[in-house]
Design an enzyme around this catalytic site. Sequence first.
Site, PDB file in Angstrom:
ATOM      1  N   ASP A   1       0.813  -1.216   0.000  1.00 55.19           N
ATOM      2  CA  ASP A   1       0.000   0.000   0.000  1.00 55.19           C
ATOM      3  C   ASP A   1       0.845   1.263   0.000  1.00 55.19           C
ATOM      4  OD1 ASP A   1      -2.170  -1.642   0.042  1.00 55.19           O
ATOM      5  OD2 ASP A   1      -2.752  -1.228   2.106  1.00 55.19           O
TER       6      ASP A   1
ATOM      7  N   ASP B   1      -7.599   4.373  12.949  1.00 54.94           N
ATOM      8  CA  ASP B   1      -6.273   4.984  12.841  1.00 54.94           C
ATOM      9  C   ASP B   1      -6.266   6.295  12.067  1.00 54.94           C
ATOM     10  OD1 ASP B   1      -4.998   3.161  14.410  1.00 54.94           O
ATOM     11  OD2 ASP B   1      -4.249   1.937  12.756  1.00 54.94           O
TER      12      ASP B   1
ATOM     13  N   ARG C   1      -0.197   5.374  17.687  1.00 53.95           N
ATOM     14  CA  ARG C   1      -0.439   6.309  16.588  1.00 53.95           C
ATOM     15  C   ARG C   1      -0.035   7.751  16.913  1.00 53.95           C
ATOM     16  NH1 ARG C   1       0.327   2.163  14.190  1.00 53.95           N
ATOM     17  NH2 ARG C   1      -1.366   0.992  13.200  1.00 53.95           N
TER      18      ARG C   1
ATOM     19  N   SER D   1      -4.791  -9.315   9.333  1.00 57.41           N
ATOM     20  CA  SER D   1      -4.285  -7.953   9.400  1.00 57.41           C
ATOM     21  C   SER D   1      -3.696  -7.787  10.788  1.00 57.41           C
ATOM     22  CB  SER D   1      -5.428  -6.951   9.188  1.00 57.41           C
ATOM     23  OG  SER D   1      -4.975  -5.624   9.397  1.00 57.41           O
TER      24      SER D   1
END
Length: 480
Positions: A91, A201, A172, A253
Amino acid sequence: MAHLQVVTSTKPLIPPSNIECKLGSKASEFGGVTFHTLTTRNFSLSQGSKTKAIQAVLASDKETDASTATKGSGLRGKLNKVVLAYSGGLDTSVIVPWLRENYGCEVVCFTADVGQGISELEGLEAKAKASGACQLVVKDLTEEFVKDYIYPCLRAGAVYERKYLLGTSMARPVIAKAMVDVAKEVGADAVAHGCTGKGNDQVRFELTFFSLNPDLQVVAPWREWDITGREDAIEYAKKHNVPVPVTKKSIYSRDRNLWHLSHEGDILEDPANEPKKDMYMMSVDPEDAPNKPEYLEIGIVSGLPVSINGKELSPATLLSELNDIGGRHGIGRIDMVENRLVGMKSRGVYETPGGTILAAACRELESLTLDREAIQFKDIMALKYAELVYAGRWFDPLRESMDAFMENITKTTTGSVMLKLYKGSVIVASRKSPYSLYREDISSFESGQIYDQADAAGFIKLYGLPMRVRAMLEKEQGKK
């Protein structure tokens, strides 16, 4: 002209603050970009046997365009330079040329080491170079992550929806903060991330950007582009001559850092399915854990862990060691269905071995050092604290103010807790503190001078007066 410099080491490395490390001066060319060496004085050090210094930079000279993509506006507008949260996967490898094509900009790739493992950081300079990045920066944030983000949440007792210890939620903001710092250093006018439009996120990254530099433009490709899945991304990469990362696609994931490892997707999408035994990576199956329990003592000062079995360790080193210890005993597995901030429910499985041990120790010591009112109010505050962190509001004044309360209320939470680890369970064996409010001479069933049991009769009458009055009223009304 552009530059390339990389420093990595898996052995303990303690350079003086002014050390310079240089690679050769041979230039190379890839995709129209010429790369030369660069000298840097920046080193980041992590802990223990995993000590490493990581600083990778690919820098382009302002005098030379990296490619024709940066000459003028792109398909969606014009940006000068964008700092991209970069992992080196498919990605983010595709996002690099997409940004250059759509915004006519230079792309600065940024990768944060938050304890996800050295293997995920290897080869990033080559991947960034192949994707067309003009600059790659890798920073070791492990100690900052644990000290300034994990420990405050641990001290607060923050747990989201009864189970989740906020592993991804805490990571994050530390990453996003570093991105804002890098954007200032390189003169970027925008930041970008590869988060999807369905997850939490995207909110966590962007609220941090807004809080720390509201002038930065935010680009979220997954909310803009026509790419809908892995196959589309591969085709886009081929079209733009970007080598597709050759990695085995996981059916799950996953997100990993020094605090936890999360698993989502595949069979986990059905809450009725039990996780497969081979899915777990940080912990052994409790059934396969040692048949003999292991005892360890956690030392705590003012609500924060400082030692294991009397040995003082840095925050990141302490957590890393507890991950190893807890993992081999099958500690810290959580399977839950949670409510995402964006409204949907999701099922995730988390491994938090070291964090589970620390949470148990801190909570247990508070039973000695905090009185009833303090514990109850702290627990109420902890729920809101966890919600703010989960929702990405780390730099919200409310969380910062609540943190000041947590720091003050736990200033006497100092002492040690002995824990017994056995086949997935954390059992409290003992606890002690110089600030303990527990008094054996008061609590003992034997008679004492401080507490006269006869006094309880008057207390009960006064404490139960409202209930007694209500019962009297109901009795009188029943006679009418």
